[in-house]
Motif scaffolding. Structure first.
Motif, short mmCIF file in Angstrom:
data_model
loop_
_atom_site.label_atom_id
_atom_site.label_comp_id
_atom_site.label_asym_id
_atom_site.label_seq_id
_atom_site.Cartn_x
_atom_site.Cartn_y
_atom_site.Cartn_z
N ALA A 343 0.88 -1.16 0.12
CA ALA A 343 0.00 -0.06 0.10
C ALA A 343 0.96 1.25 -0.24
O ALA A 343 2.04 1.15 0.26
CB ALA A 343 -1.05 0.01 1.24
N ARG A 344 0.13 2.17 -0.34
CA ARG A 344 1.08 3.70 -0.33
C ARG A 344 -0.05 4.57 0.38
O ARG A 344 -0.74 5.49 -0.22
CB ARG A 344 1.19 4.16 -1.84
N CYS A 349 5.05 14.44 5.93
CA CYS A 349 6.32 14.74 4.85
C CYS A 349 7.51 14.82 5.52
O CYS A 349 7.53 14.96 6.49
CB CYS A 349 5.71 16.12 3.89
N VAL B 11 2.29 9.28 -8.27
CA VAL B 11 2.52 9.57 -6.93
C VAL B 11 2.46 10.95 -6.83
O VAL B 11 2.65 11.84 -7.77
CB VAL B 11 4.01 9.09 -6.39
N VAL B 39 -8.54 11.51 -8.01
CA VAL B 39 -8.57 11.02 -6.67
C VAL B 39 -6.80 11.21 -5.98
O VAL B 39 -5.90 10.72 -6.14
CB VAL B 39 -8.76 9.41 -6.61
N MET B 42 -5.02 12.94 0.67
CA MET B 42 -5.12 14.11 1.44
C MET B 42 -3.79 14.56 0.74
O MET B 42 -3.23 14.34 -0.11
CB MET B 42 -4.71 13.69 2.71
N ARG B 45 2.64 15.11 0.81
CA ARG B 45 3.37 14.68 -0.26
C ARG B 45 3.56 12.82 -0.26
O ARG B 45 3.53 12.30 0.86
CB ARG B 45 4.81 15.25 -0.02
N GLY B 47 1.65 10.64 -1.46
CA GLY B 47 0.65 9.60 -1.57
C GLY B 47 0.23 9.33 -3.13
O GLY B 47 0.81 9.64 -4.15
N GLU B 48 -0.75 8.15 -3.33
CA GLU B 48 -0.91 7.77 -4.60
C GLU B 48 -2.05 8.66 -4.98
O GLU B 48 -2.88 9.54 -4.47
CB GLU B 48 -1.44 6.33 -4.62
N GLU B 76 4.47 5.87 -12.40
CA GLU B 76 5.48 5.26 -11.49
C GLU B 76 4.84 3.69 -11.52
O GLU B 76 3.78 3.29 -11.50
CB GLU B 76 5.26 5.80 -10.06
N LEU B 78 4.99 0.84 -9.61
CA LEU B 78 4.11 0.26 -8.39
C LEU B 78 2.55 0.75 -8.65
O LEU B 78 1.52 -0.06 -8.71
CB LEU B 78 4.56 0.42 -6.99
N GLU B 79 2.36 1.86 -9.03
CA GLU B 79 1.12 2.63 -9.13
C GLU B 79 0.51 2.08 -10.58
O GLU B 79 -0.73 1.74 -10.64
CB GLU B 79 1.00 3.98 -9.17
N PRO B 102 6.96 3.46 -1.39
CA PRO B 102 6.07 3.78 -0.38
C PRO B 102 6.59 3.53 1.39
O PRO B 102 7.47 2.82 1.23
CB PRO B 102 4.79 3.05 -0.66
#
Lengths: 613, 200
Positions: A343-344, A349, B11, B39, B42, B45, B47-48, B76, B78-79, B102
Motif C-alpha cells: 500500500a501507499r 512529509c 505519486v 483521486v 490527502m 506529499r 501519496g497515490e 510510477e 507500482l502505481e 512507499p
C-alpha cells in the motif's frame, strides 16, 4: 463557451454570475475550492471564517442585510454550524442564503460518512442535488432565487464526486448581474427569536414547506426520462450518472430537488413504468435510503439498499454488482487476479514540523506502545516510560501519527475535540497523564473554549498546539493565526501564548519544532506537572513553504541499523541491507535534520564524509 | 465517436493532474464530451494519485470501470500495476520506468515488488505494454521536471489527433516559464513512440 470545471468551480462561477455578494467558508474536503475560486473574482466579499458556525453566522448576517450570501462547508461542518443554520431557518432573510454541504461518501478525507440530506428534513428547507458540473452551475442561480422567493435558506448538497469531478460546463460569458441590497427594515418579530416570536415563525415554516412541496412537483430539474418501461429507476446526484451507465435503456426519474419530496411526480412515474403490477422501482442513491424510504411510504414497491450498499462511494462497478444481484444483468465475469501490492498510505512529509512531537511523545511513554522502545541506555528518558501517556488527537495531517511507525494517538473524533476529550479522560480518574494534541487552525476553530474549560474546572492536562502557520491538510489556507486574509491582505495574527495566559493557563511554552532537546525537556516538564500547560510547537509546513535543501548523508560505516531514525516515519528514510539510507530528492536537509538529531551513533550528517565537505 | 477511457496513475508531485487536465482540454477542443475525476487522497506529499478521464459523445460516470480503460498511463511502476485491473483486455499501457518507495516499504514492513511482477501484472492483461525511460528522456531534452509531458507525448502519438492541438493545449495550461521545456518534453515522448515503431 465550454469549460471543463469541477463541481466546486462550477458552483463558484454560478454564484458569481448569480450576483453573490458575501461568501464565507471554513476549509474542508471536498468543499474547499468553492471559496478559493470565489476569491479569484472581484466585486464580492469573501472570508475564511474561524469555523463553520461563524461562517454560517456571517453569511446569515449578510443575508439579513439584504445580500445574496453563500456559505460552503464539508458535511461535518454543518454539524458545527447547525445552530445558526436552524436559527436562519426560523428568521428567513431579506436577501438570500445558499448553504453548500459537500458530503464525502467513501470517506476520502473525513471522520465519518454522514448523509446530510437529513438536515434538509430537520430544517424544513429546500434541497438541490446536482449530478454534474453543468447542473451545479445552473442550480446555484435557482437556489438564490428560491431562497429569495420562499424566504428560506436553501441547501445545495454535493458529494465528493460531484464536487471534485470535472465535466463540461456550457455557459454564456457575461458580466455579473448587479444585485442591489434589499432595503433594510426593522422587524423584530421576524428577526428576534424570543419564544413568542418563534412560535409564530414555526407556523410560517410549516406553511412555507407546503408551498415548497408544490414547487418541487414541477421543478424543471426533476424530470422523467422515458425508456424501457420494464425497468424504472429513481436516482439523484452522482448515483444517477452511474445508473445511466449500467441501465442505458431504462426509464429514469431523475430527481434534483429531493426535499420537499415530489410525491405526485414519483407516483406518476410509478404508474408510467407499472411499478405496482410488474417490477418494483429501483433507487440508486449513495449512503442512506433517503429517496427509497419516501417512495416506500407512498405504498410503491421499491428496491434500493438491498442491492446498492448504504456504505462507501458508488461507481459503475458497484451499481453493476447491484444489478447482477437483482438478476437484471448476467452473472459477473471472473474477477481478474492481481498480486498483493504494498500500500501507499499517506504519511507525514519529509521536514514535517509535527514529526518530532509524536516521536518524542511515543518515547516519553505511550501506553499502547509495545515494550520494544530504545534500550534504556540509549534514551535520555528511559526511566520515564512508566508515565504512560494517553494522547487525545484531533483533525489534521498530524492524525496520521496514529499509523506506524509513530503510533502516537489514542482518540480522535471531530474538530477541536482533543482538549475536551483529554480533560474528560483525566477527570475520569485514569492513572495516565493525558495530553491533547491539535493543529493551529483546529485550535482556533474550536479548541479555545475547551482550553478555557480546563482552566475553569481545575484540570491538569497538557495541550500541544502544532503551529505550522497554515490549515495544511486542506491545501494551506490562511486562518486567524496566520496574519493573512484569503485575499492576501495583512491582518492581526492571533498570539496563542498571549491567549493562553489571558484565559489563565499557568504554564505556557513556545518551542521550535526542530529543537529536539528543548522539545523533549519541555514535554517532560509539562507531563510531570500537575497544572494545565500549553506547549506551542512552531515550525513551517515544508509543502506550504516549498522548502528544499541539500539532502543529509548516512555514513554506512557508523550506522548500525538500529532503526531510531526509521521510527520518525520520514518517507525520505529507508532501511536497506541493515543500514539507513536517505532518499535524496525527498530530503529537505539540515533545516529539518531530525534523523541526525535522533541518531544515537551520529551516523547521519549534512556533511559529505568523503572529504569534500 | 467511440468511448475512450484513460487512467493516469502516479505519486503526488509527479504531475498526474496536469497530464489528465490536458486530456480534458483536448476533448473539448475536438468537440467531445468529457468527464474527469482525480483521486488525490490527502494533501501530504508522496501519496497515490490517480485521474480517471473519459471521452465520448455523451459521458455519464466520471469514473472508469474495471476493465474499461483503453489507455493506462503509469508515471510510477507500482502505481501502474495497482491500476492494472482497470485496463481493458486490448488496452494500451505506457509505464514510466521509475520506482518510488512507499512508506510501507521504506520503513521495512514490506518489499517493493520486482519489475517482472509489476510489468507482468500489466502483461497479463494486454500485450501492448510499453516501458519508457521517462526521466532520462526528460533530462536529455533539458526538461528534467517534465517526465509527465514525455509520457503524454508518447500517449498522444496513439490518439490520432494533430500534434498542434496538443502543443496548443499545453500552452493554455502551463505557466510561461515552463512552456518551452514542457513542449520539448512532449515532443521527445512523441518521437520516442515513433522511434519505437510503437504507433498503430
Amino acid at each position: 463557451m465550454k469549460k471543463l470545471l469541477s463541481g466546486n468551480e462550477a458552483i463558484a462561477l454560478g454564484a458569481y454570475h448569480a450576483g453573490v455578494q458575501v461568501a464565507t467558508a471554513y476549509p474542508g474536503t471536498p468543499s474547499t475550492e468553492i471559496l478559493e475560486t470565489l476569491a479569484s473574482y472581484e466585486g464580492l466579499y469573501v472570508e475564511w471564517s474561524t469555523n463553520e458556525k461563524v461562517a454560517m453566522e456571517v453569511a446569515a448576517g449578510a443575508a439579513f442585510g439584504g445580500a445574496r450570501a453563500m456559505v460552503s462547508m464539508k458535511m461535518v461542518g454543518l454539524n458545527v454550524a447547525a445552530d445558526p443554520f436552524m436559527a436562519a431557518v426560523y428568521t428567513g432573510m431579506r436577501g438570500a442564503l445558499v448553504v453548500v454541504s459537500a458530503d464525502d461518501p467513501g470517506i476520502h478525507s473525513s471522520q465519518n460518512e454522514q448523509d446530510n440530506r437529513h438536515y434538509a428534513v430537520m430544517a424544513k428547507v429546500p434541497m438541490l442535488e446536482p449530478s454534474d458540473s453543468q447542473e451545479a452551475y445552473e442550480l446555484v442561480d435557482w437556489a438564490f432565487r428560491m431562497s429569495r422567493q420562499f424566504d428560506t435558506p436553501v441547501l445545495l448538497r454535493t458529494t465528493t464526486r460531484t464536487s471534485h469531478g470535472r465535466s463540461v460546463v456550457d455557459f454564456e460569458p457575461r458580466e455579473r448581474v448587479p444585485v442591489a441590497l434589499a432595503p433594510l427594515t426593522r422587524e423584530p418579530t421576524k428577526y428576534v427569536m424570543i419564544p413568542a416570536h418563534a412560535r409564530k415563525r414555526h407556523e410560517v415554516i410549516e406553511r412555507r414547506l407546503v408551498e415548497l412541496a408544490e414547487f418541487s412537483e414541477s421543478f424543471p430539474y426533476n424530470r422523467m426520462e422515458p425508456g424501457d418501461r420494464k425497468v424504472g429507476i429513481v436516482a439523484s446526484g452522482i448515483g444517477y450518472q452511474y445508473a445511466r451507465e449500467v441501465f442505458p435503456e431504462a426509464s429514469f426519474l431523475k430527481l434534483t430537488m429531493t426535499h420537499p419530496f415530489p410525491k405526485r411526480l414519483v407516483q406518476e412515474f410509478a404508474r408510467e413504468v407499472g411499478a405496482h403490477g410488474r417490477a418494483p422501482l429501483l433507487v440508486v442513491e449513495e449512503l442512506d435510503p433517503f429517496l427509497e424510504e419516501r417512495i416506500r411510504a407512498l405504498g410503491i414497491p421499491v428496491v434500493g439498499k438491498e442491492a446498492f450498499p448504504p456504505t462507501g462511494e458508488f461507481n459503475t462497478d458497484v451499481v453493476e454488482a447491484g444489478a447482477r444481484k437483482l438478476g437484471l444483468l448476467p452473472a459477473s465475469p471472473e474477477p481478474v487476479p492481481t498480486p498483493p501490492l504494498p500500500a501507499r498510505p499517506p504519511c507525514l512529509c519529509p521536514g514535517c514540523p509535527h514529526t518530532a512531537v509524536f516521536y518524542l511523545l511515543r518515547r516519553l511513554g505511550f501506553f499502547h506502545s509495545p515494550p520494544t522502545e530504545l534500550p534504556a541506555e540509549r534514551s535520555a528518558l528511559g526511566n520515564l516510560q512508566r508515565v504512560g501517556l494517553v494522547i487525545a488527537g484531533d483533525i489534521g495531517c498530524y492524525t496520521l501519527s496514529v499509523l506506524p511507525p509513530l503510533l502516537a494517538m489514542d482518540t480522535q473524533g471531530c474538530m477541536g475535540a482533543s482538549i475536551g476529550n483529554a480533560h474528560g479522560l483525566s477527570k475520569a480518574g485514569i492513572p495516565n497523564k493525558v495530553v491533547a494534541v491539535l493543529g493551529d487552525s483546529t485550535f482556533v476553530h474550536s479548541g479555545i473554549p475547551s482550553l478555557i474549560d480546563v482552566v475553569y474546572n481545575r484540570g491538569s492536562i497538557t495541550t500541544i498546539v502544532l503551529d505550522n502557520g497554515s490549515t495544511a491538510m486542506t491545501g494551506h489556507q490562511g486562518h486567524p493565526g496566520t496574519g493573512v486574509t484569503i485575499r492576501g491582505e495583512t491582518t492581526h495574527a492571533l498570539d496563542y501564548a498571549q491567549l493562553a495566559r489571558a484565559v489563565g493557563v499557568p504554564e505556557v511554552y513556545e518551542v521550535d519544532a526542530f529543537d529536539v532537546p528543548t522539545l523533549e525537556s519541555t514535554l517532560r516538564h509539562c507531563v510531570e506537572s500537575n497544572v494545565p500547560s500549553l506547549l506551542i510547537v512552531k515550525g513551517p509546513c515544508p509543502v506550504h513553504k516549498r522548502l528544499t535543501g541539500e539532502a543529509l548523508v548516512v555514513d554506512r560505516e557508523t550506522c548500525d541499523g538500529c532503526g531510531s531514525c526509521i521510527r520518525l516515519g520520514c518517507p525520505a528514510l529507508a532501511l536497506e541491507d541493515g543500514h539507513a539510507r536517505v532518499e535524496s530528492p525527498l530530503c529537505i536537509g539540515a533545516q529539518c535534520g531530525l534523523c541526525e538529531k535522533v541518531c544515537p551513533q551520529d551516523a547521519i550528517s549534512a556533511l559529505v564524509r568523503d572529504g569534500h565537505a | 465517436m467511440p468511448k475512450t477511457d484513460f487512467i493516469i496513475a502516479g505519486v503526488g508531485g509527479q504531475g498526474v493532474i496536469l497530464a489528465s487536465d490536458l486530456l480534458g482540454d483536448l476533448a473539448i477542443a475536438t468537440g467531445r464530451d468529457v468527464k474527469k475525476a482525480d483521486v488525490i487522497g490527502m494533501a501530504q506529499r508522496g501519496g497515490e494519485v490517480v485521474s480517471h478521464v473519459r471521452w465520448g459523445d455523451k459521458v455519464y460516470s466520471p469514473l472508469v470501470q474495471k476493465g474499461g480503460a483503453e489507455y493506462l498511463l503509469g508515471l510510477e511502476k507500482l502505481e501502474s500495476a495497482r491500476w492494472a485491473p482497470y485496463l481493458a483486455p486490448s488496452g494500451l499501457a505506457i509505464v514510466n520506468n521509475q520506482s518510488i518507495l512507499p512508506i510501507t516499504v521504506s520503513s521495512g514492513g514490506a518489499s517493493y515488488p520486482p519489475d517482472e511482477a509489476l510489468v507482468g501484472t500489466l502483461r497479463a492483461r494486454t500485450e501492448r505494454v510499453f516501458v519508457i525511460e521517462g526521466q532520462e528522456l526528460a533530462r536529455d531534452c533539458g526538461a528534467a521536471a517534465a517526465t509527465n509531458m514525455v509520457l503524454m507525448g508518447y500517449l498522444a502519438r496513439f490518439l490520432h489527433l494533430e500534434q498542434a492541438l496538443w502543443l496548443d493545449a499545453i500552452a493554455q495550461r502551463v505557466p510561461k516559464r515552463f512552456l518551452e521545456p514542457d513542449q520539448r518534453a512532449f515532443l521527445a515522448g512523441w518521437q520516442e513512440a515513433e522511434k519505437a515503431g510503437a504507433h498503430p
